[in-house]
Design a protein around this motif. Structure first.
Motif, PDB file in Angstrom:
ATOM      1  N   UNK A 113       0.790  -1.064  -0.173  1.00  0.00           N
ATOM      2  CA  UNK A 113       0.046  -0.062  -0.016  1.00  0.00           C
ATOM      3  C   UNK A 113       0.742   1.184   0.086  1.00  0.00           C
ATOM      4  N   UNK A 114       0.707   2.188  -1.238  1.00  0.00           N
ATOM      5  CA  UNK A 114       1.613   3.269  -1.290  1.00  0.00           C
ATOM      6  C   UNK A 114       0.652   4.552  -0.886  1.00  0.00           C
ATOM      7  N   UNK A 115       1.250   5.482  -0.313  1.00  0.00           N
ATOM      8  CA  UNK A 115       0.331   6.632   0.010  1.00  0.00           C
ATOM      9  C   UNK A 115       0.922   7.538   1.069  1.00  0.00           C
ATOM     10  N   UNK A 116       0.159   8.175   2.022  1.00  0.00           N
ATOM     11  CA  UNK A 116       0.510   9.206   2.808  1.00  0.00           C
ATOM     12  C   UNK A 116       0.091   8.979   4.267  1.00  0.00           C
ATOM     13  N   UNK A 117       0.851   9.330   5.261  1.00  0.00           N
ATOM     14  CA  UNK A 117       0.441   9.394   6.837  1.00  0.00           C
ATOM     15  C   UNK A 117       0.663  10.736   6.926  1.00  0.00           C
ATOM     16  N   UNK A 118      -0.512  11.651   7.068  1.00  0.00           N
ATOM     17  CA  UNK A 118      -0.221  13.053   7.184  1.00  0.00           C
ATOM     18  C   UNK A 118       0.352  13.628   5.913  1.00  0.00           C
ATOM     19  N   UNK A 119       1.606  14.249   6.102  1.00  0.00           N
ATOM     20  CA  UNK A 119       2.407  14.706   4.718  1.00  0.00           C
ATOM     21  C   UNK A 119       3.271  13.699   4.332  1.00  0.00           C
ATOM     22  N   UNK A 120       3.672  12.623   5.118  1.00  0.00           N
ATOM     23  CA  UNK A 120       4.847  11.537   4.982  1.00  0.00           C
ATOM     24  C   UNK A 120       4.420  10.492   4.010  1.00  0.00           C
ATOM     25  N   UNK A 121       5.067  10.493   2.966  1.00  0.00           N
ATOM     26  CA  UNK A 121       4.799   9.352   1.956  1.00  0.00           C
ATOM     27  C   UNK A 121       5.326   8.036   2.543  1.00  0.00           C
ATOM     28  N   UNK A 122       4.482   6.967   2.572  1.00  0.00           N
ATOM     29  CA  UNK A 122       4.843   5.724   3.074  1.00  0.00           C
ATOM     30  C   UNK A 122       4.564   4.591   2.257  1.00  0.00           C
ATOM     31  N   UNK A 123       5.290   3.518   2.532  1.00  0.00           N
ATOM     32  CA  UNK A 123       4.976   2.192   1.508  1.00  0.00           C
ATOM     33  C   UNK A 123       4.780   1.189   2.664  1.00  0.00           C
ATOM     34  N   UNK A 124       3.532   0.566   2.574  1.00  0.00           N
ATOM     35  CA  UNK A 124       3.307  -0.319   3.684  1.00  0.00           C
ATOM     36  C   UNK A 124       3.204  -1.949   3.289  1.00  0.00           C
ATOM     37  N   UNK A 125       3.983  -2.825   3.829  1.00  0.00           N
ATOM     38  CA  UNK A 125       3.727  -4.213   3.454  1.00  0.00           C
ATOM     39  C   UNK A 125       2.534  -4.754   4.430  1.00  0.00           C
ATOM     40  N   UNK A 126       1.438  -4.957   3.741  1.00  0.00           N
ATOM     41  CA  UNK A 126       0.316  -5.424   4.590  1.00  0.00           C
ATOM     42  C   UNK A 126       0.351  -7.098   4.824  1.00  0.00           C
ATOM     43  N   UNK A 127       1.009  -7.350   5.752  1.00  0.00           N
ATOM     44  CA  UNK A 127       1.318  -8.629   5.833  1.00  0.00           C
ATOM     45  C   UNK A 127       2.843  -9.124   5.360  1.00  0.00           C
ATOM     46  N   UNK A 128       3.347 -10.227   5.854  1.00  0.00           N
ATOM     47  CA  UNK A 128       4.680 -10.735   5.639  1.00  0.00           C
ATOM     48  C   UNK A 128       4.416 -12.438   5.310  1.00  0.00           C
ATOM     49  N   UNK A 129       5.831 -13.112   4.883  1.00  0.00           N
ATOM     50  CA  UNK A 129       5.828 -14.393   4.913  1.00  0.00           C
ATOM     51  C   UNK A 129       6.860 -14.695   5.828  1.00  0.00           C
ATOM     52  N   UNK A 130       6.158 -15.842   6.739  1.00  0.00           N
ATOM     53  CA  UNK A 130       6.855 -16.339   7.927  1.00  0.00           C
ATOM     54  C   UNK A 130       7.995 -17.191   7.660  1.00  0.00           C
ATOM     55  N   UNK A 131       8.959 -17.544   8.189  1.00  0.00           N
ATOM     56  CA  UNK A 131       9.791 -18.634   8.337  1.00  0.00           C
ATOM     57  C   UNK A 131       9.059 -19.801   8.146  1.00  0.00           C
ATOM     58  N   UNK A 132       8.040 -20.102   9.168  1.00  0.00           N
ATOM     59  CA  UNK A 132       7.437 -21.359   9.648  1.00  0.00           C
ATOM     60  C   UNK A 132       6.573 -21.776   8.173  1.00  0.00           C
ATOM     61  N   UNK A 133       6.243 -21.084   7.431  1.00  0.00           N
ATOM     62  CA  UNK A 133       5.639 -21.166   6.054  1.00  0.00           C
ATOM     63  C   UNK A 133       6.129 -22.004   5.233  1.00  0.00           C
ATOM     64  N   UNK A 134       7.481 -21.700   5.035  1.00  0.00           N
ATOM     65  CA  UNK A 134       8.478 -22.540   3.899  1.00  0.00           C
ATOM     66  C   UNK A 134       9.527 -22.957   4.454  1.00  0.00           C
ATOM     67  N   UNK A 135      10.042 -22.431   5.554  1.00  0.00           N
ATOM     68  CA  UNK A 135      11.496 -22.800   5.968  1.00  0.00           C
ATOM     69  C   UNK A 135      12.294 -21.925   5.353  1.00  0.00           C
ATOM     70  N   UNK A 136      11.919 -20.988   4.775  1.00  0.00           N
ATOM     71  CA  UNK A 136      12.961 -20.188   4.134  1.00  0.00           C
ATOM     72  C   UNK A 136      13.063 -18.783   4.681  1.00  0.00           C
ATOM     73  N   UNK A 137      14.371 -18.367   5.288  1.00  0.00           N
ATOM     74  CA  UNK A 137      14.406 -17.127   5.875  1.00  0.00           C
ATOM     75  C   UNK A 137      14.526 -15.850   4.708  1.00  0.00           C
ATOM     76  N   UNK A 138      14.845 -16.287   3.393  1.00  0.00           N
ATOM     77  CA  UNK A 138      15.131 -15.297   2.508  1.00  0.00           C
ATOM     78  C   UNK A 138      13.844 -14.651   1.762  1.00  0.00           C
ATOM     79  N   UNK A 139      12.622 -15.136   2.284  1.00  0.00           N
ATOM     80  CA  UNK A 139      11.508 -15.214   1.629  1.00  0.00           C
ATOM     81  C   UNK A 139      11.090 -13.265   1.421  1.00  0.00           C
ATOM     82  N   UNK A 140      11.650 -12.708   2.284  1.00  0.00           N
ATOM     83  CA  UNK A 140      11.267 -11.214   2.342  1.00  0.00           C
ATOM     84  C   UNK A 140      12.093 -10.411   1.665  1.00  0.00           C
ATOM     85  N   UNK A 141      13.110 -11.112   1.018  1.00  0.00           N
ATOM     86  CA  UNK A 141      14.317 -10.375   0.166  1.00  0.00           C
ATOM     87  C   UNK A 141      13.754  -9.455  -0.793  1.00  0.00           C
ATOM     88  N   UNK A 142      12.973  -9.701  -1.727  1.00  0.00           N
ATOM     89  CA  UNK A 142      12.277  -8.705  -2.588  1.00  0.00           C
ATOM     90  C   UNK A 142      11.364  -7.632  -2.110  1.00  0.00           C
TER      91      UNK A 142
END
Length: 264
Positions: free
Chosen positions: A60-89
């Protein structure tokens, strides 16, 4: 097309200052972002979709007040795939969008009886008990990341000041990362307390390592949803975690919004 190219097409010219990783139960914070452009993870190569309740899976890309932000609404966890690199991209994309600060949030269990459900804990440091790294496979000297002050001391001071201004109690402590998905045993909790942990959870640490690899300053906050195994009477479950996040997430959202607006 790469994820970066798709983002540039959906939000031409957008640049962010703050990146946020919204953990379990914090996805609603993205609904407060104005001028929002939401891109499903499924449209972005390298953005794995989490199969966990409470992780919607949108950038989600937009603003909080006047500050531009990029929010990742959720993450992939290590326990889902056994992969610590899942959030690299995803973390690399936050850097490419111009972010210089990453705010990492999570739901966690408390190892301190006086820090009960509904509390907020500012992360001062962490224990990588999984001993897995999202930098596996990366070549060159850049992979040897200094993790001293991984959680930026100056940002922590400003968040404490904001919490005081809002009359919110903000605890301070060490977060222990365990792999999950099973909850810890009482014996494991006794071990973690002896090692200096104040809260325990199944996320965040890989994201922080990646952020530091990209030169981002990091602020981390845990929303406490339960007393850890052996410290409380309530049975542990993901449903219990999500129910308790309702109260804690409201306080955390209020704190983060005021803090971000103050950066303008």
């Amino acid at each position: 097309m790469s994820a970066a190219e798709i983002i540039a097409t959906r939000a031409p010219g957008f640049r962010a200052r703050i990146g946020l990783v919204l953990g379990s139960g914090m996805g609603g914070f993205a609904d407060t972002i104005s001028e929002a452009v939401a891109i499903p993870y499924g449209d972005l190569p390298g953005f794995g979709r989490s199969g966990v309740t409470g992780h919607a899976g949108h950038l989600v890309l937009g603003r909080i007040g006047q500050v531009p932000v990029a929010a990742l609404q959720g993450r992939v966890h290590f326990y889902e795939r056994g992969d610590a690199t899942a959030m690299q991209v995803p973390i690399a994309c936050l850097k490419a969008l111009g972010c210089d600060i990453l705010v990492a949030t999570n739901a966690a269990g408390s190892l301190k009886p006086d820090m009960g459900p509904g509390s907020l804990m500012l992360i001062a440091d962490h224990l990588n008990l999984v001993q897995a790294s999202p930098l596996f496979g990366i070549e060159g000297d850049g992979r040897f990341v200094d993790m001293v002050n991984a959680y930026d001391p100056e940002l922590r001071v400003t968040l404490r000041e904001q919490a005081k201004a809002l009359d919110l109690v903000l605890h301070d402590g060490v977060y222990a990362w365990v792999s999950g998905p099973q909850f810890e045993t009482p014996a494991e909790i006794r071990m973690l307390r002896a090692m200096g942990a104040d809260a325990v959870g199944m996320s965040t640490v890989p994201d922080v390592i990646l952020a530091r690899h990209h030169g981002l300053r990091v602020l981390g906050v845990s929303a406490i949803t339960n007393l850890a195994a052996g410290l409380g009477a309530a049975p542990l479950s993901h449903q219990h975690t999500m129910a308790e996040m309702a109260a804690a997430s409201g306080r955390l959202s209020r704190l983060l919004r005021a803090w971000i607006e103050g950066l303008a």
